[in-house]
Enzyme design. Structure first.
Site, PDB file in Angstrom:
ATOM      1  CD  GLN A 152      10.820 -98.797  17.494  1.00 54.54           C
ATOM      2  OE1 GLN A 152      11.465 -99.559  18.191  1.00 54.54           O
ATOM      3  NE2 GLN A 152       9.665 -98.302  17.866  1.00 54.54           N
ATOM      4  CG  PHE A 153      10.919 -95.119  10.685  1.00 50.87           C
ATOM      5  CD1 PHE A 153      10.137 -93.980  10.576  1.00 50.87           C
ATOM      6  CD2 PHE A 153      10.333 -96.359  10.452  1.00 50.87           C
ATOM      7  CE1 PHE A 153       8.791 -94.072  10.232  1.00 50.87           C
ATOM      8  CE2 PHE A 153       8.998 -96.461  10.113  1.00 50.87           C
ATOM      9  CZ  PHE A 153       8.223 -95.321  10.006  1.00 50.87           C
ATOM     10  CB  THR A 154       8.503 -95.139  15.116  1.00 48.74           C
ATOM     11  OG1 THR A 154       8.938 -96.241  15.899  1.00 48.74           O
ATOM     12  CG2 THR A 154       7.800 -95.616  13.853  1.00 48.74           C
TER      13      THR A 154
END
Length: 149
Positions: free
Chosen positions: A78-80
């Site tokens: 999850q890059f966010t």
């Protein structure tokens, strides 16, 4: 590297309405790789997650780890998690690692968890995923290899 660790009774992830990973009692880990992360950051996160003592012992105290309880693990990239929303209303993701580097460290984390004998399921890197979970407790822990919080 950042991780959101949720103690779960069960969790699953699907892509295009097809289940690709599911676990029973254990942890759902949302994993974000930051620009400049190294193997040191990776090992810090893996050791913390595997040894995190948030499962009940015989006296009902949170004193046992995922390894101690033979719990399962669902790791979802999850890059966010590296989003910076301090300025304006649209988060900036410039601190997220480039996809090739993030994928390498994410996949290496999965290998290291499995080498510890932890049953580990995954999401699909760079896919739009639907994650379902039953948070047990609820217990949610934030881990940052750079210890910024």
């Amino acid at each position: 590297m950042r991780a959101v660790v949720q103690r779960v009774s069960s969790a699953s992830v699907s892509v295009n309405q097809e289940s690709i990973g599911q676990i029973q009692k254990g942890f759902l880990v949302l994993l974000g790789v930051e620009r400049g992360d190294t193997d040191k950051d990776l090992h810090y996160i893996v050791e913390k997650v595997a040894g995190l003592r948030v499962f009940d012992d015989e006296e009902g105290r949170m004193n046992r780890s995922l390894v101690d309880t033979q719990g399962e693990l669902l790791v979802v990239s999850q890059f966010t998690l590296l989003g910076d929303a301090r300025h304006g209303k649209r988060p900036s993701f410039t601190q997220s690692a480039p996809p090739d580097e993030a994928k390498r460290l994410y996949e290496r984390a999965v290998v290291l968890f499995r080498e510890k004998g932890i049953k580990t399921e995954t999401g699909q890197f760079q896919a739009h995923m639907e994650v379902s979970l039953i948070n047990d407790g609820p217990v949610t822990i934030l881990i940052d290899s750079r210890k910024t919080f």
